[in-house]
Write a protein that holds these residues in place. Structure first.
Motif, PDB file in Angstrom:
ATOM      1  N   UNK A 154      60.700  -3.253 -47.061  1.00  0.00           N
ATOM      2  CA  UNK A 154      59.944  -4.032 -46.175  1.00  0.00           C
ATOM      3  C   UNK A 154      60.955  -4.568 -45.641  1.00  0.00           C
ATOM      4  N   UNK A 155      61.775  -4.340 -45.488  1.00  0.00           N
ATOM      5  CA  UNK A 155      62.511  -4.617 -44.033  1.00  0.00           C
ATOM      6  C   UNK A 155      61.871  -3.986 -43.190  1.00  0.00           C
ATOM      7  N   UNK A 156      62.704  -2.501 -43.473  1.00  0.00           N
ATOM      8  CA  UNK A 156      62.181  -1.664 -42.321  1.00  0.00           C
ATOM      9  C   UNK A 156      60.818  -1.941 -41.664  1.00  0.00           C
ATOM     10  N   UNK A 157      59.522  -1.340 -42.613  1.00  0.00           N
ATOM     11  CA  UNK A 157      58.021  -2.014 -42.451  1.00  0.00           C
ATOM     12  C   UNK A 157      58.797  -3.415 -41.069  1.00  0.00           C
ATOM     13  N   UNK A 158      58.946  -4.287 -41.642  1.00  0.00           N
ATOM     14  CA  UNK A 158      58.935  -5.759 -40.768  1.00  0.00           C
ATOM     15  C   UNK A 158      59.619  -5.329 -39.942  1.00  0.00           C
ATOM     16  N   UNK A 159      60.798  -5.097 -39.317  1.00  0.00           N
ATOM     17  CA  UNK A 159      61.370  -4.212 -38.429  1.00  0.00           C
ATOM     18  C   UNK A 159      60.321  -3.229 -37.724  1.00  0.00           C
ATOM     19  N   UNK A 160      59.887  -2.819 -38.174  1.00  0.00           N
ATOM     20  CA  UNK A 160      58.975  -1.953 -37.717  1.00  0.00           C
ATOM     21  C   UNK A 160      57.511  -2.494 -37.034  1.00  0.00           C
ATOM     22  N   UNK A 161      57.304  -3.298 -37.484  1.00  0.00           N
ATOM     23  CA  UNK A 161      56.569  -3.731 -36.655  1.00  0.00           C
ATOM     24  C   UNK A 161      56.780  -5.033 -35.025  1.00  0.00           C
ATOM     25  N   UNK A 162      57.859  -6.154 -35.723  1.00  0.00           N
ATOM     26  CA  UNK A 162      58.373  -7.157 -34.441  1.00  0.00           C
ATOM     27  C   UNK A 162      59.185  -6.408 -33.799  1.00  0.00           C
ATOM     28  N   UNK A 166      60.810  -9.579 -28.449  1.00  0.00           N
ATOM     29  CA  UNK A 166      62.186  -9.939 -28.907  1.00  0.00           C
ATOM     30  C   UNK A 166      62.257 -10.761 -29.883  1.00  0.00           C
ATOM     31  N   UNK A 167      61.311 -11.971 -29.467  1.00  0.00           N
ATOM     32  CA  UNK A 167      60.870 -12.727 -30.957  1.00  0.00           C
ATOM     33  C   UNK A 167      59.574 -12.977 -30.736  1.00  0.00           C
ATOM     34  N   UNK A 168      58.985 -14.464 -32.126  1.00  0.00           N
ATOM     35  CA  UNK A 168      57.563 -14.562 -31.978  1.00  0.00           C
ATOM     36  C   UNK A 168      57.291 -15.612 -30.708  1.00  0.00           C
ATOM     37  N   UNK A 169      56.939 -15.685 -30.120  1.00  0.00           N
ATOM     38  CA  UNK A 169      55.841 -16.327 -28.627  1.00  0.00           C
ATOM     39  C   UNK A 169      56.114 -18.257 -29.991  1.00  0.00           C
ATOM     40  N   UNK A 170      56.358 -18.854 -29.325  1.00  0.00           N
ATOM     41  CA  UNK A 170      56.826 -20.288 -30.305  1.00  0.00           C
ATOM     42  C   UNK A 170      55.169 -20.720 -29.336  1.00  0.00           C
ATOM     43  N   UNK A 171      54.961 -20.457 -28.031  1.00  0.00           N
ATOM     44  CA  UNK A 171      53.086 -21.640 -27.812  1.00  0.00           C
ATOM     45  C   UNK A 171      52.571 -20.179 -26.827  1.00  0.00           C
TER      46      UNK A 171
END
Length: 230
Positions: A154-162, A166-171
């Motif tokens: 699951x961590x490898x799949x999450x890393x591939x997409x994310x 560099x991070x998820x937008x706050x806004x």
């Protein structure tokens, strides 16, 4: 705890409609809009924003009339030629996401050259989505994962997409009066605060950004947990 956002994403909508409302050709709106991007990058640096992601050209935009599409790409090419050194001097790191190869060798090379010049800068990461869509990103990433015959965690799949950003937008700010995500960075917007503004992109200024930041400062972000006031 500071309520200043780390990461702002913007759908820069309304260039063509702004121009036609003034009786001008649509390409004039794109030209003016490119100058607004420069102003907002400078403003973001002054305000201490660390990451700025903007929607430059979607995969769906590729179906626009060839004359308008050609002008859009030429505006981006000129911006790279004129602005890369200025970005570098401000400490801006440029990243371009999307199917850049599909836009031709000349533009693809210009993008990679600009990324190389600015790659070590740390003040602000400017990510430009070009020939990009959220669905394209999901399909492309899934295809790459399926090329690996080994079972993935699951961590490898999450890393591939994310790793796209560099991070998820706050806004997320969308100008132009529309209230939709238009196939932007869909995977990263799960808990992003959404701001839809009636102002068209060529009229967007620092005071509009500061108004959004003031509103954001009042938001209690719970990420699915129970808030302190409940």
């Amino acid at each position: 705890m500071s309520k200043k956002p780390k990461h702002i994403a913007i759908i820069m909508d309304g260039n063509g409609r702004w121009a036609t409302s003034l009786g001008k050709a649509r390409h004039v709106g794109h030209q003016v809009g490119s100058k607004v991007i420069r102003e907002i990058v400078e403003c973001s640096v002054r305000l201490g924003i660390q990451e700025l992601t903007v929607f430059g050209l979607s995969c769906d935009n590729m179906a626009r009339p060839q004359e308008e599409l050609h002008y859009l790409l030429s505006v981006f090419m000129r911006s790279l030629q004129e602005y890369t050194q200025e970005m570098h001097d401000m400490g801006v790191c440029l990243k371009v996401i999307g199917d850049v190869q599909g836009l031709g060798c000349e533009l693809s090379k210009a993008v990679r050259d600009a990324e190389e010049v600015t790659k070590t800068n740390k003040v602000l990461t400017l990510t430009v989505a070009l020939n990009f869509s959220g669905k394209w990103h999901i399909h492309h990433t899934t295809q790459k994962l399926l090329e690996n015959p080994v079972s993935l965690s699951d961590d490898q799949i999450e890393q591939a997409f994310s790793q796209l950003l560099p991070s998820d937008p706050d806004i997320l700010i969308r100008t132009g009066g529309e209230r939709r995500l238009s196939n932007f960075v869909l995977y990263h917007l799960a808990y992003t605060e959404l701001y839809f503004l009636d102002v068209k992109w060529p009229d967007f200024r620092q005071e509009h950004l500061e108004s959004v930041l003031a509103s954001y400062a009042k938001v209690e972000r719970r990420f699915g947990n129970v808030g302190v006031s409940v």
